[in-house]
Design a protein around this motif. Structure first.
Motif, PDB file in Angstrom:
ATOM      1  N   ARG A   1       0.877  -1.171   0.000  1.00  0.00           N
ATOM      2  CA  ARG A   1       0.000   0.000   0.000  1.00  0.00           C
ATOM      3  C   ARG A   1       0.905   1.208   0.000  1.00  0.00           C
ATOM      4  O   ARG A   1       1.728   1.377   0.898  1.00  0.00           O
ATOM      5  CB  ARG A   1      -0.915   0.042   1.218  1.00  0.00           C
ATOM      6  N   GLU A   2       0.754   1.991  -1.065  1.00  0.00           N
ATOM      7  CA  GLU A   2       1.615   3.155  -1.276  1.00  0.00           C
ATOM      8  C   GLU A   2       3.089   2.740  -1.209  1.00  0.00           C
ATOM      9  O   GLU A   2       3.922   3.440  -0.653  1.00  0.00           O
ATOM     10  CB  GLU A   2       1.278   4.259  -0.280  1.00  0.00           C
ATOM     11  N   GLY A   3       3.387   1.560  -1.757  1.00  0.00           N
ATOM     12  CA  GLY A   3       4.755   1.066  -1.856  1.00  0.00           C
ATOM     13  C   GLY A   3       5.286   0.336  -0.643  1.00  0.00           C
ATOM     14  O   GLY A   3       6.382  -0.211  -0.688  1.00  0.00           O
ATOM     15  N   ALA A   4       4.544   0.320   0.465  1.00  0.00           N
ATOM     16  CA  ALA A   4       5.006  -0.331   1.694  1.00  0.00           C
ATOM     17  C   ALA A   4       4.370  -1.714   1.825  1.00  0.00           C
ATOM     18  O   ALA A   4       3.166  -1.881   1.591  1.00  0.00           O
ATOM     19  CB  ALA A   4       4.653   0.516   2.906  1.00  0.00           C
ATOM     20  N   TYR A   5       5.164  -2.690   2.224  1.00  0.00           N
ATOM     21  CA  TYR A   5       4.694  -4.065   2.411  1.00  0.00           C
ATOM     22  C   TYR A   5       3.643  -4.121   3.512  1.00  0.00           C
ATOM     23  O   TYR A   5       3.873  -3.640   4.625  1.00  0.00           O
ATOM     24  CB  TYR A   5       5.889  -4.958   2.778  1.00  0.00           C
ATOM     25  N   VAL A   6       2.479  -4.698   3.184  1.00  0.00           N
ATOM     26  CA  VAL A   6       1.409  -4.850   4.175  1.00  0.00           C
ATOM     27  C   VAL A   6       1.067  -6.308   4.437  1.00  0.00           C
ATOM     28  O   VAL A   6       0.351  -6.615   5.386  1.00  0.00           O
ATOM     29  CB  VAL A   6       0.144  -4.061   3.775  1.00  0.00           C
ATOM     30  N   GLY A   7       1.548  -7.213   3.593  1.00  0.00           N
ATOM     31  CA  GLY A   7       1.268  -8.626   3.795  1.00  0.00           C
ATOM     32  C   GLY A   7       1.388  -9.392   2.497  1.00  0.00           C
ATOM     33  O   GLY A   7       1.877  -8.869   1.489  1.00  0.00           O
ATOM     34  N   TRP A   8       0.942 -10.626   2.536  1.00  0.00           N
ATOM     35  CA  TRP A   8       1.038 -11.487   1.363  1.00  0.00           C
ATOM     36  C   TRP A   8      -0.261 -12.262   1.210  1.00  0.00           C
ATOM     37  O   TRP A   8      -1.046 -12.407   2.138  1.00  0.00           O
ATOM     38  CB  TRP A   8       2.240 -12.431   1.469  1.00  0.00           C
ATOM     39  N   GLY A   9      -0.451 -12.778   0.016  1.00  0.00           N
ATOM     40  CA  GLY A   9      -1.631 -13.598  -0.236  1.00  0.00           C
ATOM     41  C   GLY A   9      -1.780 -13.860  -1.712  1.00  0.00           C
ATOM     42  O   GLY A   9      -0.965 -13.421  -2.528  1.00  0.00           O
ATOM     43  N   GLY A  10      -2.816 -14.571  -2.039  1.00  0.00           N
ATOM     44  CA  GLY A  10      -3.082 -14.899  -3.424  1.00  0.00           C
ATOM     45  C   GLY A  10      -3.793 -16.222  -3.545  1.00  0.00           C
ATOM     46  O   GLY A  10      -4.478 -16.666  -2.618  1.00  0.00           O
ATOM     47  N   PHE A  11      -3.603 -16.856  -4.685  1.00  0.00           N
ATOM     48  CA  PHE A  11      -4.343 -18.065  -5.023  1.00  0.00           C
ATOM     49  C   PHE A  11      -3.413 -19.266  -5.029  1.00  0.00           C
ATOM     50  O   PHE A  11      -2.320 -19.210  -5.583  1.00  0.00           O
ATOM     51  CB  PHE A  11      -5.000 -17.896  -6.392  1.00  0.00           C
ATOM     52  N   GLN A  12      -3.882 -20.336  -4.404  1.00  0.00           N
ATOM     53  CA  GLN A  12      -3.102 -21.565  -4.383  1.00  0.00           C
ATOM     54  C   GLN A  12      -4.028 -22.732  -4.676  1.00  0.00           C
ATOM     55  O   GLN A  12      -5.123 -22.815  -4.138  1.00  0.00           O
ATOM     56  CB  GLN A  12      -2.435 -21.760  -3.023  1.00  0.00           C
ATOM     57  N   LYS A  13      -3.569 -23.611  -5.529  1.00  0.00           N
ATOM     58  CA  LYS A  13      -4.334 -24.789  -5.907  1.00  0.00           C
ATOM     59  C   LYS A  13      -4.404 -25.750  -4.725  1.00  0.00           C
ATOM     60  O   LYS A  13      -3.388 -26.145  -4.168  1.00  0.00           O
ATOM     61  CB  LYS A  13      -3.606 -25.435  -7.076  1.00  0.00           C
ATOM     62  N   GLU A  14      -5.608 -26.101  -4.314  1.00  0.00           N
ATOM     63  CA  GLU A  14      -5.853 -27.114  -3.285  1.00  0.00           C
ATOM     64  C   GLU A  14      -6.698 -28.182  -3.966  1.00  0.00           C
ATOM     65  O   GLU A  14      -7.910 -28.039  -4.092  1.00  0.00           O
ATOM     66  CB  GLU A  14      -6.600 -26.523  -2.085  1.00  0.00           C
TER      67      GLU A  14
END
Length: 158
Positions: free
Chosen positions: A67-80
């Motif tokens: 957010r505005e270039g600063a790391y706020v976390g991680w996430g996304g899509f993963q095949k289960e």
């Protein structure tokens, strides 16, 4: 509505020490039953390597969210199995960004023909589930994953 200040980059663009600090916070670990501590630099490097392997295997995976270039976390899509699961792990001071980030990621999923629906797996310790409802996700029961119980939700994307 999505937040234009929210972007995502490859996890490899974030310093392992920053990911380690994030994942070592007890407020994060409280809702991650599969997290093993300590989460040090070595664990962060192995974590990023595992997430990058998903990209190579499935053509999709996890990002670092900014957010505005600063790391706020991680996430996304993963095949289960045959399903695409969406996960999001934010720094505690950024927990309020979950809904805008999820909306932006789900807009991405709606444009991807490989993803007819998305699942969400949340530990039973998560009590505030209103955001999932606002996104349109419906509960489908509980599942066991690596010895931990998760609440499972599903959201149609097509």
């Amino acid at each position: 509505m999505t937040d234009p200040a929210i972007t995502w980059v490859c996890l490899t663009e974030i310093a392992p020490e920053e990911i380690a600090a994030h994942m070592s916070d007890p407020r994060v670990a409280e809702h991650l039953p599969l997290l093993t501590l300590p989460f040090d630099r070595s664990a962060a490097e192995a974590f990023v390597a595992a997430k990058e392997a998903c990209w190579r295997r499935d053509g999709l995976g996890h990002w670092a969210f900014l957010r505005e270039g600063a790391y706020v976390g991680w996430g996304g899509f993963q095949k289960e199995g045959d399903e695409w699961d969406f996960g999001l792990v934010l720094r505690p001071d950024c927990f309020g960004l979950g809904l805008p980030i999820a909306r932006k990621a789900l807009a991405f999923a709606r444009q991807d023909p490989r993803i007819p629906f998305v699942t969400f797996l949340l530990p039973p310790s998560r009590r505030h589930l209103g955001a999932l409802s606002r996104l349109g996700a419906a509960p489908v029961g509980q599942v066991e994953l690596a010895g931990a119980t998760f609440l499972k939700f599903r959201l149609e994307t097509s």
